[in-house]
Design a protein around this motif. Sequence first.
Motif, PDB file in Angstrom:
ATOM      1  N   ILE A 132       0.840  -1.209   0.000  1.00  0.00           N
ATOM      2  CA  ILE A 132       0.000   0.000   0.000  1.00  0.00           C
ATOM      3  C   ILE A 132       0.873   1.256   0.000  1.00  0.00           C
ATOM      4  CG2 ILE A 132      -1.634   1.359   1.401  1.00  0.00           C
ATOM      5  CD1 ILE A 132      -2.869  -1.419   2.219  1.00  0.00           C
ATOM      6  N   GLY A 133       1.920   1.246   0.814  1.00  0.00           N
ATOM      7  CA  GLY A 133       2.832   2.393   0.843  1.00  0.00           C
ATOM      8  C   GLY A 133       3.522   2.610  -0.493  1.00  0.00           C
ATOM      9  N   ALA A 134       3.988   1.539  -1.109  1.00  0.00           N
ATOM     10  CA  ALA A 134       4.684   1.660  -2.399  1.00  0.00           C
ATOM     11  C   ALA A 134       3.729   2.114  -3.491  1.00  0.00           C
ATOM     12  CB  ALA A 134       5.330   0.329  -2.766  1.00  0.00           C
ATOM     13  N   VAL A 135       2.517   1.551  -3.524  1.00  0.00           N
ATOM     14  CA  VAL A 135       1.532   1.941  -4.542  1.00  0.00           C
ATOM     15  C   VAL A 135       1.137   3.402  -4.359  1.00  0.00           C
ATOM     16  CG1 VAL A 135      -0.845   1.556  -5.338  1.00  0.00           C
ATOM     17  CG2 VAL A 135       0.683  -0.383  -4.961  1.00  0.00           C
ATOM     18  N   THR A 136       0.968   3.815  -3.124  1.00  0.00           N
ATOM     19  CA  THR A 136       0.640   5.217  -2.855  1.00  0.00           C
ATOM     20  C   THR A 136       1.748   6.132  -3.349  1.00  0.00           C
ATOM     21  OG1 THR A 136      -0.654   4.586  -0.912  1.00  0.00           O
ATOM     22  CG2 THR A 136       0.068   6.882  -1.036  1.00  0.00           C
TER      23      THR A 136
END
Length: 195
Positions: free
Chosen positions: A116-120
């Motif tokens: 989620i952090g990387a996609v964000t």
Amino acid sequence: SLSVINKVVVTYIPCPNFILFCQFASTSIMLLMADAAKVIEVEALTRPIAVAFVPLTLSFFLLLLAGMEVMKRAPLETFIAVKSVTPVVFALNEYVFLGRAFPTAKSLLALSGIVIGAVTYVNVDVFSSPAAYAFCAIFITAAVAEGLIAKHTIDKIPLNNWSRSFIINLLSIPLALGLFLSSKEYEDLMNVQFT
């Protein structure tokens, strides 16, 4: 960390293959010097060992080259975000290909947080090019391949860590040098202003 140093170097010397060549050569030389001084032991390199290390060397080289290309084309934060996803992909591949246990619910929650952090980050990243993200995909693929191949090679060929490091770095030298020359990266190197 080495990633920060590589980002600084590739920013001022935009020649990833040259930088990798220097790193591989200096590592190989330093390991041989330490072996000669009897500080470490580098086991003899034989033809069968070199041949057995070719797949690992190729995946190792591709991993480092893709990482350098990402750092050349994108902010360091992009590389860090992408690199953080590799444990997720690796855990799934270990389950599928190596028969390891599926991550626990707690691990899955942590791995999901990473994704989620990387996609964000990727969704708000305005500084990276499509080419940078193509190298990100190559980096993740190479990281997983290198990890899986390394486990197989280490199980198959019992050598100490110094010897493995020496062999991989030594065998990577011609790869970096060949790409440096064939890509005409040397022309870019000639235009670098050293201050």
